[in-house]
Design a protein around this motif. Structure first.
Motif, short mmCIF file in Angstrom:
data_model
loop_
_atom_site.label_atom_id
_atom_site.label_comp_id
_atom_site.label_asym_id
_atom_site.label_seq_id
_atom_site.Cartn_x
_atom_site.Cartn_y
_atom_site.Cartn_z
N ARG A 34 0.88 -1.16 0.03
CA ARG A 34 -0.03 -0.04 -0.10
C ARG A 34 0.91 1.21 -0.02
O ARG A 34 0.47 2.10 -0.84
N MET A 35 1.95 1.31 0.83
CA MET A 35 2.82 2.42 0.80
C MET A 35 3.47 2.48 -0.59
O MET A 35 3.93 3.59 -0.98
N ASN A 36 4.02 1.57 -1.17
CA ASN A 36 4.69 1.53 -2.55
C ASN A 36 3.51 2.15 -3.46
O ASN A 36 3.93 2.73 -4.35
N TYR A 37 2.34 1.78 -3.62
CA TYR A 37 1.19 2.27 -4.45
C TYR A 37 1.40 3.83 -4.17
O TYR A 37 1.19 4.39 -5.14
N VAL A 38 1.11 4.40 -2.97
CA VAL A 38 1.24 5.78 -2.86
C VAL A 38 2.42 6.40 -3.53
O VAL A 38 2.27 7.57 -4.01
N ILE A 39 3.51 5.68 -3.59
CA ILE A 39 4.74 6.41 -4.14
C ILE A 39 4.99 5.90 -5.47
O ILE A 39 5.27 7.00 -6.55
N PHE A 40 4.50 4.91 -6.25
CA PHE A 40 4.98 4.39 -7.52
C PHE A 40 3.46 4.04 -8.01
O PHE A 40 3.71 3.31 -9.31
N GLY A 41 2.32 4.38 -7.63
CA GLY A 41 1.39 3.74 -8.26
C GLY A 41 0.59 4.79 -9.67
O GLY A 41 -0.57 4.75 -9.82
N ASP A 42 1.22 5.61 -9.95
CA ASP A 42 0.95 6.56 -11.08
C ASP A 42 0.66 5.39 -12.18
O ASP A 42 -0.45 5.82 -12.93
N VAL A 43 1.37 4.45 -12.62
CA VAL A 43 1.05 3.58 -13.83
C VAL A 43 0.63 2.23 -13.13
O VAL A 43 1.57 1.87 -12.27
N LEU A 44 -0.41 1.65 -13.42
CA LEU A 44 -0.68 0.21 -12.79
C LEU A 44 -0.81 -0.80 -13.83
O LEU A 44 -1.50 -0.54 -14.89
N ALA A 45 0.03 -1.82 -13.83
CA ALA A 45 -0.21 -2.63 -14.63
C ALA A 45 -1.15 -3.86 -13.95
O ALA A 45 -1.13 -4.25 -13.01
N PHE A 46 -2.04 -4.34 -14.84
CA PHE A 46 -3.09 -5.25 -14.37
C PHE A 46 -3.04 -6.65 -15.26
O PHE A 46 -3.22 -6.67 -16.34
N ASN A 47 -2.37 -7.54 -14.76
CA ASN A 47 -1.99 -8.64 -15.36
C ASN A 47 -2.73 -10.05 -14.70
O ASN A 47 -2.61 -10.22 -13.53
N VAL A 48 -2.93 -11.16 -15.65
CA VAL A 48 -3.55 -12.28 -15.12
C VAL A 48 -2.40 -13.51 -15.75
O VAL A 48 -2.31 -13.43 -16.86
N ASN A 49 -2.26 -14.31 -14.89
CA ASN A 49 -1.54 -15.61 -15.20
C ASN A 49 -2.46 -16.42 -15.96
O ASN A 49 -3.43 -17.06 -15.29
N TYR A 50 -2.46 -16.61 -17.25
CA TYR A 50 -3.21 -17.48 -18.14
C TYR A 50 -3.52 -18.87 -17.74
O TYR A 50 -4.29 -19.59 -18.08
N ARG A 51 -2.43 -19.48 -17.22
CA ARG A 51 -2.11 -20.85 -16.89
C ARG A 51 -2.77 -21.00 -15.38
O ARG A 51 -2.19 -20.61 -14.59
N LYS A 52 -3.79 -22.03 -15.39
CA LYS A 52 -4.12 -22.25 -13.90
C LYS A 52 -3.32 -23.12 -13.27
O LYS A 52 -2.56 -23.96 -13.95
N ASN A 53 -3.16 -23.06 -12.12
CA ASN A 53 -2.36 -23.83 -11.09
C ASN A 53 -3.16 -25.14 -10.87
O ASN A 53 -4.39 -25.23 -11.37
N LYS A 54 -2.54 -25.93 -9.91
CA LYS A 54 -3.50 -27.18 -9.71
C LYS A 54 -4.29 -27.24 -8.54
O LYS A 54 -5.33 -27.83 -8.84
N TYR A 55 -4.90 -25.87 -8.30
CA TYR A 55 -6.11 -25.63 -7.67
C TYR A 55 -7.24 -24.82 -8.49
O TYR A 55 -8.20 -24.30 -8.13
N ASN A 56 -6.93 -24.89 -10.08
CA ASN A 56 -7.87 -24.21 -10.86
C ASN A 56 -8.04 -22.75 -10.62
O ASN A 56 -9.13 -22.19 -10.66
N CYS A 57 -7.07 -21.98 -10.38
CA CYS A 57 -7.03 -20.63 -9.89
C CYS A 57 -6.22 -19.73 -10.82
O CYS A 57 -4.76 -20.45 -11.10
N HIS A 58 -6.52 -18.53 -11.40
CA HIS A 58 -5.54 -17.52 -11.95
C HIS A 58 -5.10 -16.70 -11.12
O HIS A 58 -5.68 -16.36 -9.75
N ILE A 59 -3.84 -16.48 -11.23
CA ILE A 59 -3.19 -15.40 -10.39
C ILE A 59 -3.22 -13.89 -11.19
O ILE A 59 -2.97 -13.88 -12.21
N VAL A 60 -3.76 -12.98 -10.19
CA VAL A 60 -4.10 -11.86 -10.67
C VAL A 60 -2.96 -10.87 -9.99
O VAL A 60 -2.80 -10.92 -9.04
N VAL A 61 -2.42 -10.10 -10.80
CA VAL A 61 -1.06 -9.21 -10.12
C VAL A 61 -1.51 -7.87 -10.72
O VAL A 61 -1.66 -7.59 -11.57
#
Length: 136
Positions: free
Chosen positions: A32-59
């Motif tokens: 949260r503190m990093n977002y205050v300082i470096f959050g002017d540009v946000l990358a919204f990404n999803v790992n399209y390969r599901k893991n063994k739990y059938n979940c996508h990782i969103v970063v």
């Protein structure tokens, strides 16, 4: 339990009728503190390969002053539907005290773009090599 160790940490999740995890969102105080300082540009990404739990990782990430990737939020989702992306973006804005980024970079996925528009994060201004920039 996580929030008791770090009261500023944000954790949100949803379960289905069978009490199975559907999506999970978490963000610690450093992120949260990093977002205050470096959050002017946000990358919204999803790992399209599901893991063994059938979940996508969103970063949700950005770049710091050393040109290193800085993660603001990590999430797990079971489906890539607009409703879930909207929920993630709403949780993101709550965690970041409604501070909107100046621009959002994503891979151009239509569902993701629609969710960004619904959350009033901006409008698409162009596409370079399949990467869409969305600016407020």
């Amino acid at each position: 339990q996580l929030c008791s160790k770090d009261p500023i940490m944000v954790v949100a999740y949803n379960v289905d009728v069978e009490k199975r995890l559907q999506h999970l969102f978490w963000c610690d105080v450093e992120s949260r503190m990093n977002y205050v300082i470096f959050g002017d540009v946000l990358a919204f990404n999803v790992n399209y390969r599901k893991n063994k739990y059938n979940c996508h990782i969103v970063v949700f990430s950005g770049v710091n002053h050393h040109n290193n990737t800085t993660m603001f939020v990590i999430a797990l989702v079971t489906n890539e539907i607009e409703e879930i992306y909207v929920w993630l973006l709403e949780q993101f804005l709550k965690a970041m005290k409604e501070t909107h980024p100046s621009s959002v970079i994503t891979d151009g996925d239509l569902v993701m773009r629609n969710a960004i528009r619904l959350c009033s994060l901006g409008c698409i201004i162009g596409c370079v090599l399949g990467i869409y920039c969305i600016m407020r």
